[in-house]
Design an enzyme around this catalytic site. Sequence first.
Site, PDB file in Angstrom:
ATOM      1  N   HIS A  70      43.595  27.576   4.451  1.00 16.21           N
ATOM      2  CA  HIS A  70      43.230  28.962   4.958  1.00 16.21           C
ATOM      3  C   HIS A  70      43.870  29.912   3.855  1.00 16.21           C
ATOM      4  O   HIS A  70      44.844  30.453   4.261  1.00 16.21           O
ATOM      5  CB  HIS A  70      43.944  29.033   6.403  1.00 16.21           C
ATOM      6  CG  HIS A  70      43.189  30.239   7.095  1.00 16.21           C
ATOM      7  ND1 HIS A  70      42.794  30.461   8.269  1.00 16.21           N
ATOM      8  CD2 HIS A  70      42.822  31.400   6.613  1.00 16.21           C
ATOM      9  CE1 HIS A  70      42.371  31.486   8.554  1.00 16.21           C
ATOM     10  NE2 HIS A  70      42.543  32.335   7.535  1.00 16.21           N
ATOM     11  N   GLU A 103      39.098  27.263   5.520  1.00 19.81           N
ATOM     12  CA  GLU A 103      38.768  28.108   6.510  1.00 19.81           C
ATOM     13  C   GLU A 103      39.064  29.646   6.354  1.00 19.81           C
ATOM     14  O   GLU A 103      40.115  29.866   5.509  1.00 19.81           O
ATOM     15  CB  GLU A 103      39.614  27.692   7.932  1.00 19.81           C
ATOM     16  CG  GLU A 103      41.062  27.519   7.829  1.00 19.81           C
ATOM     17  CD  GLU A 103      41.732  26.938   8.927  1.00 19.81           C
ATOM     18  OE1 GLU A 103      41.041  26.197   9.613  1.00 19.81           O
ATOM     19  OE2 GLU A 103      42.744  27.452   9.215  1.00 19.81           O
ATOM     20  N   HIS A 154      44.795  24.500  16.466  1.00 16.11           N
ATOM     21  CA  HIS A 154      45.827  25.834  16.473  1.00 16.11           C
ATOM     22  C   HIS A 154      47.010  25.311  17.710  1.00 16.11           C
ATOM     23  O   HIS A 154      46.485  24.949  18.696  1.00 16.11           O
ATOM     24  CB  HIS A 154      45.063  27.027  17.065  1.00 16.11           C
ATOM     25  CG  HIS A 154      46.051  28.261  16.633  1.00 16.11           C
ATOM     26  ND1 HIS A 154      47.245  28.665  17.124  1.00 16.11           N
ATOM     27  CD2 HIS A 154      45.962  28.954  15.624  1.00 16.11           C
ATOM     28  CE1 HIS A 154      47.807  29.361  16.606  1.00 16.11           C
ATOM     29  NE2 HIS A 154      47.017  29.912  15.702  1.00 16.11           N
TER      30      HIS A 154
END
EC number: 2.6.99.2
Length: 237
Positions: A43, A70, A190
């Site tokens: 990310h 991401e 997450h």
Amino acid sequence: MTKLSVNINKIAVVRNSRGGNLPDVVRAATDIERFGADGITVHPRPDARHIRYDDVRNLARVLTTEFNIEGNPIPDFVALVLEVRPAQVTLVPDAPDAITSNAGWNTVAHREFLTGIAARFRERGIRVSIFVDPVPEMVAGAKACGADRVELYTEAYAREYAADPAAAIAPYLAAAEEARRQGLGLNAGHDLSLENLRYFVGRIPGTDEVSIGHALICDALYYGLENTVQLYKRELK
């Protein structure tokens, strides 16, 4: 079986804290693949506080499993993904100063924007996943935007799991059912961990992939990286 994609951002945080190239994120990623992970997630953020754009390019040259990038689709991010052409891009609406992702997309309000972005990636053969809260309307909205998958934001599940697992997962069951109705693939990520992962995939067996970084890297400090990857893989069986 649900696939395990390991987010290596935290390895880059350690490297960046001292400068230089220790630990080497590319070596760590290829080791994680060798230890049995099904993919690598990164990310990159605009401030390069962990994974940098050059890391993404270097990883793309050597990874043999699924590569998932991401992030918030700002112009530089879009250009990077189109250059690298990973297997999957996950669109996340994080602000530049966010410590970590803290909300999913409102796929209804941002439909026009997301539709255009998703089309650009899909034209290059990149699977598109949109990060959403566990709300059926947002899942349906992701389909309308042209997504191939949704990634359910599981922070609320992880926070509430210890007190009442059934209540914690209830919104995710509804969101997963909507994903099935819409013909969407289903990812989750997450704060998933060794404590709550098995229950999640056991109740939602159609989960295609989980993306796990923080908890897995923390566990690796105690159990070792190879053993930790295998521990997470076992939870997914």
